[in-house]
Design an enzyme around this catalytic site. Structure first.
Site, PDB file in Angstrom:
ATOM      1  N   ASP A   1      -6.869  11.729 -26.440  1.00  0.00           N
ATOM      2  CA  ASP A   1      -6.914  10.369 -25.891  1.00  0.00           C
ATOM      3  C   ASP A   1      -6.180   9.488 -26.900  1.00  0.00           C
ATOM      4  OD1 ASP A   1      -7.483   7.801 -25.100  1.00  0.00           O
ATOM      5  OD2 ASP A   1      -9.543   8.256 -24.488  1.00  0.00           O
TER       6      ASP A   1
ATOM      7  N   LYS B   1      -3.280  -2.288 -24.830  1.00  0.00           N
ATOM      8  CA  LYS B   1      -3.520  -2.119 -26.273  1.00  0.00           C
ATOM      9  C   LYS B   1      -2.167  -2.213 -27.013  1.00  0.00           C
ATOM     10  CE  LYS B   1      -7.734   0.631 -25.764  1.00  0.00           C
ATOM     11  NZ  LYS B   1      -7.770   1.218 -24.440  1.00  0.00           N
TER      12      LYS B   1
ATOM     13  N   GLU C   1      -0.619   4.829  -0.743  1.00  0.00           N
ATOM     14  CA  GLU C   1      -1.402   6.003  -1.141  1.00  0.00           C
ATOM     15  C   GLU C   1      -0.545   7.261  -1.095  1.00  0.00           C
ATOM     16  OE1 GLU C   1      -3.815   3.868   0.915  1.00  0.00           O
ATOM     17  OE2 GLU C   1      -5.765   4.759   0.366  1.00  0.00           O
TER      18      GLU C   1
ATOM     19  N   THR D   1      -3.981   4.542 -22.272  1.00  0.00           N
ATOM     20  CA  THR D   1      -3.833   3.280 -21.559  1.00  0.00           C
ATOM     21  C   THR D   1      -2.421   2.765 -21.821  1.00  0.00           C
ATOM     22  OG1 THR D   1      -4.783   2.168 -23.475  1.00  0.00           O
ATOM     23  CG2 THR D   1      -6.241   2.560 -21.618  1.00  0.00           C
TER      24      THR D   1
ATOM     25  N   ARG E   1      -2.737  -3.648 -18.087  1.00  0.00           N
ATOM     26  CA  ARG E   1      -4.022  -2.953 -18.236  1.00  0.00           C
ATOM     27  C   ARG E   1      -4.043  -1.825 -17.223  1.00  0.00           C
ATOM     28  NH1 ARG E   1      -7.005  -6.264 -21.567  1.00  0.00           N
ATOM     29  NH2 ARG E   1      -8.597  -4.677 -21.599  1.00  0.00           N
TER      30      ARG E   1
ATOM     31  N   TYR F   1       0.843  -1.195   0.000  1.00  0.00           N
ATOM     32  CA  TYR F   1       0.000   0.000   0.000  1.00  0.00           C
ATOM     33  C   TYR F   1       0.873   1.236   0.000  1.00  0.00           C
ATOM     34  CZ  TYR F   1      -4.964  -0.870   0.214  1.00  0.00           C
ATOM     35  OH  TYR F   1      -6.244  -1.157  -0.127  1.00  0.00           O
TER      36      TYR F   1
HETATM   37  N1  DSN Z   1     -12.715  -1.325 -25.186  1.00  0.00           N
HETATM   38  C1  DSN Z   1     -11.755  -0.535 -25.903  1.00  0.00           C
HETATM   39  C2  DSN Z   1     -11.859  -0.804 -27.368  1.00  0.00           C
HETATM   40  O1  DSN Z   1     -11.798  -1.952 -27.738  1.00  0.00           O
HETATM   41  O2  DSN Z   1     -11.995   0.099 -28.168  1.00  0.00           O
HETATM   42  C3  DSN Z   1     -11.957   0.883 -25.551  1.00  0.00           C
HETATM   43  O3  DSN Z   1     -10.931   1.676 -25.730  1.00  0.00           O
END
Ligand code: DSN
Length: 434
Positions: A202, A231, A58, A228, A237, A56
């Protein structure tokens, strides 16, 4: 295969062990073409599975609410330094639990409930958190929509300017989750400046393209950049936020606040929205940033687009319509508006044959979001496995065979599934093949 990597689970919790093995076999024998997925490296997986999960802490490095944080401070600072270097950012916050919490923090850092924001609806290729009505972002804030021109499939910046000048939102999202073309951040920035709006990018779906230099870089133009780390970045994640330190609209919107933009972003993440940061995940993010700083990663980013273009060209040669007329990125959207089958029919048929994508709205879609007229396909996973342009021609051949046989798919699925499984054996799946 990753069989020997989970010795304790294998003995003590075989149910979970078996599911991991089944998932690994499935992913290594199919064409994983969900545009927002890729493969994390062993380093990322090991860091995420490390003992930092126990701690932990914080707060932020040097200012924690728990003792015993010498090494977590060093770890978070390492992740921050690597992230700032990677994107050339003034400030980074690596604590958001994922992309949606990161975007929530953006709203909390610069807006008040009820403020107007400009974003692309999900039906046009935007993200839930860019003001879509079923999300907090469309319920607590007012979305002014913009999107691709239904005829060309490209965002028309003159139209964006017209809407912005008329509606005067306080913030503009430049970000998409299903748009195959490049975003012009410098034009977005000019428009935002004309109306004293914050500009937020984004880049969750396109960060590797930016790192590789095959997509414009938003960092010089935007107040905040959200992303993120999974991806195409191939990390854990999680989410992160890049921002300027000073708020160019401090005197206009936050004159009463003693905190600058970077401080407000940090305070929005913790204590505003989250508790303890997930240090094992931040360890994985630091590992992903290290890989993303290499030339090998840049080549991967370049190849993502080459592969998508090759796939798009092969499909177009075979007579398929693509939303937006093709792709400049890592993804394409098959447009079945003129067909008597839906995007959902096609995506289920493709999956039966071992091609895993998702059904998706296309601009101007006459079908509902539950069936759609499109299928979104992306190249990150296949590119991570080492596939190149010629391999995409093979993939296009299978997609064509499936989409020409939707009505009798059960008859041909086992053959195509077996061919694809054989084909996949020619490549190495990161994080799964020793
Ligand atoms: N769930 C994601 C996608 O597949 O587009 C969102 O960014």
């Amino acid at each position: 295969m990753a069989a020997e990597r989970y010795p304790h689970l294998k003995v003590e919790d075989p149910e979970i062990y078996d599911l991991i093995q089944e998932q690994a076999k499935f992913e290594a024998s199919t064409l994983k073409m969900i545009a927002s997925e890729s493969f994390a490296s062993y380093c990322v997986l090991e860091a995420c599975g490390s003992i930092f999960t126990n701690k932990y802490c914080e707060g932020y490095p040097g200012a924690r609410y728990y003792e015993g944080n010498e090494y977590t401070d060093r770890l978070e600072n390492l992740a921050r330094e690597r992230g700032k270097q990677l994107f050339g950012a003034e400030h980074i916050n690596v604590q958001p639990y994922s992309g949606s919490p990161a975007n929530q923090a953006v709203y909390r850092a610069i807006l008040k409930n009820g403020d107007r924001i400009m974003g692309m609806p999900v039906s046009e290729g935007g993200h839930l958190t860019h003001g879509w009505k079923v999300s907090f972002s469309g319920q607590d804030y007012v979305q002014i929509p913009y999107g691709p021109d239904p005829e060309t499939g490209h965002i028309n910046m003159n139209k964006v300017r017209e809407i912005a000048l008329k509606e005067r939102p306080k913030m503009i999202w430049a970000g998409t989750s299903a748009y195959p073309h490049l975003l012009n951040y410098s034009e977005f920035a000019e428009i935002a400046k004309e109306i004293d709006a914050y500009l937020v990018a984004d880049i969750a779906h396109i960060n590797a393209l930016i790192i590789a230099g095959v997509h414009p870089d938003p960092v010089p133009y935007c107040d905040i950049v959200s992303s993120t780390s999974h991806k195409m970045l191939r990390g854990p994640r999680a989410g992160f936020l890049l921002s300027k330190i000073e708020d160019r609209y401090q005197s206009k919107y936050f004159a009463e606040s003693k905190f600058n933009l970077a401080q407000r972003v940090d305070r929005a993440v913790f204590p505003g929205l989250q508790g303890g940061p997930h240090m094992h995940i931040i360890a994985g993010m630091a590992a992903a940033f290290k890989f993303a700083l290499t030339d090998e990663f840049k080549q991967y980013g370049i190849q993502l687009v080459k592969n998508a273009k090759s796939l798009a060209a092969s499909l177009q040669e075979k007579g398929y319509d693509l939303a937006g007329g093709g792709t400049d990125t890592h993804l394409l959207i098959l447009d079945f508006r003129k067909k008597d089958f839906t995007g959902k029919d096609a995506s289920k048929a493709l999956a039966k044959c071992g091609i895993i994508g998702n059904f998706n709205m296309v601009p101007g879609d006459h079908r509902s979001p539950f069936v759609t007229s499109g299928v979104r396909l992306g190249t990150p996973s296949l590119t991570s496995m080492g596939m190149k342009e010629d391999d995409m021609k093979e993939v296009a051949g299978w997609i064509d065979r499936v989409c020409s046989n939707i009505s009798n798919i059960d008859e041909i699925a086992p053959t195509i599934r077996a061919e694809i499984a054989e084909f996949c054996k020619l490549f190495k799946v990161p994080g799964m093949c020793d």
